[in-house]
Design a protein around this motif. Sequence first.
Motif, short mmCIF file in Angstrom:
data_model
loop_
_atom_site.label_atom_id
_atom_site.label_comp_id
_atom_site.label_asym_id
_atom_site.label_seq_id
_atom_site.Cartn_x
_atom_site.Cartn_y
_atom_site.Cartn_z
N ALA A 76 45.04 -29.80 -47.04
CA ALA A 76 44.29 -30.89 -47.68
C ALA A 76 43.23 -31.49 -46.77
CB ALA A 76 45.26 -31.99 -48.14
N LYS A 77 42.93 -30.81 -45.66
CA LYS A 77 41.90 -31.33 -44.75
C LYS A 77 41.46 -30.21 -43.82
CE LYS A 77 40.87 -35.67 -42.41
NZ LYS A 77 41.44 -36.94 -41.88
N GLY A 78 40.59 -29.35 -44.34
CA GLY A 78 40.17 -28.22 -43.54
C GLY A 78 39.09 -27.40 -44.22
N CYS A 79 38.94 -26.17 -43.76
CA CYS A 79 37.94 -25.26 -44.31
C CYS A 79 38.38 -23.84 -43.98
CB CYS A 79 36.55 -25.55 -43.74
SG CYS A 79 36.43 -25.36 -41.95
N VAL A 80 37.62 -22.84 -44.45
CA VAL A 80 37.97 -21.45 -44.19
C VAL A 80 36.72 -20.66 -43.87
CG1 VAL A 80 37.95 -20.90 -46.68
CG2 VAL A 80 39.14 -19.39 -45.09
N GLY A 81 36.78 -19.90 -42.79
CA GLY A 81 35.69 -19.01 -42.44
C GLY A 81 36.00 -17.59 -42.89
N GLY A 82 34.97 -16.83 -43.20
CA GLY A 82 35.15 -15.43 -43.56
C GLY A 82 35.99 -15.20 -44.80
N ALA A 83 35.90 -16.11 -45.77
CA ALA A 83 36.71 -15.96 -46.99
C ALA A 83 36.28 -14.72 -47.77
CB ALA A 83 36.58 -17.20 -47.86
N VAL A 84 37.19 -14.24 -48.61
CA VAL A 84 36.96 -13.07 -49.46
C VAL A 84 37.03 -13.53 -50.91
CG1 VAL A 84 37.83 -10.80 -50.12
CG2 VAL A 84 37.96 -11.55 -47.73
N GLN A 85 36.19 -12.96 -51.75
CA GLN A 85 36.18 -13.31 -53.16
C GLN A 85 37.10 -12.39 -53.95
OE1 GLN A 85 32.36 -13.00 -55.18
NE2 GLN A 85 32.85 -14.78 -56.45
N LEU A 86 37.98 -13.00 -54.76
CA LEU A 86 38.79 -12.21 -55.67
C LEU A 86 37.86 -11.64 -56.75
CD1 LEU A 86 41.72 -11.43 -56.67
CD2 LEU A 86 41.52 -13.41 -58.19
N PRO A 87 37.85 -10.32 -56.96
CA PRO A 87 37.01 -9.78 -58.03
C PRO A 87 37.30 -10.47 -59.36
CG PRO A 87 37.87 -8.01 -56.66
CD PRO A 87 38.57 -9.26 -56.22
N GLU A 88 36.27 -10.64 -60.15
CA GLU A 88 36.41 -11.38 -61.40
C GLU A 88 37.46 -10.76 -62.32
OE1 GLU A 88 32.55 -11.66 -63.12
OE2 GLU A 88 31.75 -12.91 -61.49
N THR A 89 37.54 -9.44 -62.32
CA THR A 89 38.50 -8.73 -63.16
C THR A 89 39.07 -7.56 -62.38
OG1 THR A 89 37.33 -9.31 -65.20
CG2 THR A 89 38.82 -7.44 -65.31
N GLY A 90 40.37 -7.35 -62.52
CA GLY A 90 41.02 -6.21 -61.91
C GLY A 90 41.96 -5.56 -62.90
N PRO A 91 42.68 -4.54 -62.51
CA PRO A 91 43.58 -3.85 -63.44
C PRO A 91 44.70 -4.72 -63.98
CG PRO A 91 43.88 -3.06 -61.20
CD PRO A 91 42.66 -3.90 -61.18
N THR A 92 45.07 -5.77 -63.23
CA THR A 92 46.18 -6.63 -63.68
C THR A 92 45.88 -8.12 -63.51
OG1 THR A 92 47.21 -6.27 -61.50
CG2 THR A 92 48.02 -4.92 -63.34
N TRP A 93 44.61 -8.50 -63.49
CA TRP A 93 44.28 -9.92 -63.39
C TRP A 93 42.87 -10.18 -63.92
CZ3 TRP A 93 43.56 -6.76 -59.14
CH2 TRP A 93 42.29 -6.80 -58.57
N GLN A 94 42.62 -11.45 -64.24
CA GLN A 94 41.28 -11.96 -64.47
C GLN A 94 41.17 -13.33 -63.82
OE1 GLN A 94 40.51 -11.18 -68.91
NE2 GLN A 94 38.64 -10.46 -67.93
N ALA A 95 40.05 -13.58 -63.14
CA ALA A 95 39.78 -14.90 -62.58
C ALA A 95 39.14 -15.76 -63.66
CB ALA A 95 38.85 -14.78 -61.38
N MET A 96 39.58 -17.00 -63.75
CA MET A 96 39.14 -17.90 -64.82
C MET A 96 38.14 -18.93 -64.29
SD MET A 96 41.00 -16.39 -67.03
CE MET A 96 40.94 -17.41 -68.51
N ARG A 97 37.41 -19.56 -65.25
CA ARG A 97 36.46 -20.63 -64.93
C ARG A 97 35.51 -20.19 -63.81
NH1 ARG A 97 38.91 -21.98 -68.97
NH2 ARG A 97 39.79 -24.04 -69.41
N LEU A 98 34.83 -19.08 -64.04
CA LEU A 98 33.99 -18.49 -63.00
C LEU A 98 32.85 -19.41 -62.58
CD1 LEU A 98 33.86 -14.83 -64.35
CD2 LEU A 98 35.32 -15.74 -62.54
N SER A 99 32.43 -20.30 -63.46
CA SER A 99 31.33 -21.22 -63.11
C SER A 99 31.69 -22.14 -61.96
CB SER A 99 30.94 -22.05 -64.34
OG SER A 99 32.01 -22.89 -64.74
N ARG A 100 32.96 -22.32 -61.71
CA ARG A 100 33.38 -23.19 -60.60
C ARG A 100 33.22 -22.51 -59.24
NH1 ARG A 100 39.19 -25.67 -62.79
NH2 ARG A 100 38.37 -26.68 -64.66
N ASN A 101 33.16 -21.18 -59.24
CA ASN A 101 33.04 -20.42 -57.98
C ASN A 101 34.17 -20.77 -57.01
OD1 ASN A 101 31.82 -18.48 -56.31
ND2 ASN A 101 30.50 -20.00 -55.31
N ARG A 102 35.37 -20.78 -57.54
CA ARG A 102 36.53 -21.13 -56.72
C ARG A 102 37.52 -19.97 -56.60
NH1 ARG A 102 37.79 -27.29 -59.04
NH2 ARG A 102 35.87 -28.25 -58.24
N ASN A 103 37.05 -18.75 -56.76
CA ASN A 103 37.93 -17.59 -56.64
C ASN A 103 37.77 -16.93 -55.27
OD1 ASN A 103 35.30 -16.90 -57.68
ND2 ASN A 103 36.03 -14.83 -58.17
#
Length: 306
Positions: free
Chosen positions: A63-90
């Motif tokens: 609850a008080k930090g940041c992250v370097g070198g983060a990776v983006q979860l692909p929007e869609t995969g064989p067993t998932w979908q990322a939601m609310r893509l406009s938020r750019n929080r994946n």
Amino acid sequence: MQFKVIGFLLCAALAGCGGEDDPSKAETHAVKLSSSDHRLAKDLFGHVSTASKQNAESFGSYAKGCVGGAVQLPETGPTWQAMRLSRNRNWGQPILIDYLKDLSRKAAAQPGWEGLYIGDMSQPRGGPMLTGHASHQIGLDADIWMRAPKHLMLTVNDREHISSISMRKSAGAFVNDEWTEQHHNILKAAASDPRVARIFVFPGAKVQMCKDEKGDRAWLNKIRPWYGHHYHFHVRLNCPKGDKSCVNQAPPPKGDGCADAQDWVNNILNPPPPKPKDPNAPKPQPKAPITLATLPSQCSAVLSSR
């Protein structure tokens, strides 16, 4: 326990606590801080659209930090979908991406589930968000929808407008008719992974899982009751090994935690009377906003990295 009840009932009235979380009072800050920049951190981190070009590393606490070198979860995969893509929080640490892919495969093995709908993770560089969560700042938190995906062909527009499904009844004291054995099994799989620190869910769900589990109960320790969390469950991973700038939350108390969850439920159903107000007590002060100066000093480099 009274403070839990008042907060929980308020959240129930607001249909789910949009500001969410964060039970991280036991966290301590072990990272050197900057003292020169007093801009609001949410304004700085909330408008960055890409990850930093650094090695993957978390700085500070959930609850008080940041992250370097983060990776983006692909929007869609064989067993998932990322939601609310406009938020750019994946976005998240690589360990979080791997965990979510693994869990989605396990979910897809459940009858009626094609995988998982993944909600908010972290921003591209973590940090405080413009709206919503208090945590999700270091790339190790993810919200997973309670809604069973019947297919994984949602369009971008679909993902902005479809909603998850609430599992609660009686302000969170019980699960409703939408709750299934598959929810139990997926949460069990989620909590049984050694990468997980804890999982937050509404009290009635924890009590129901305690009643239904007939085998090994060790995983129940990581399922923790918390306000809201009836449309999704919140997974929090441990700091990755060797990540020295990442501050773990204190581990959950020993035991399965079922008695504590039942206390939450009892107090939802029969709230204790409010304590009388002390006219001489000092007025509570609003929580100071998080500025760049109060984040770990490495977060300035995370922001400036190109």
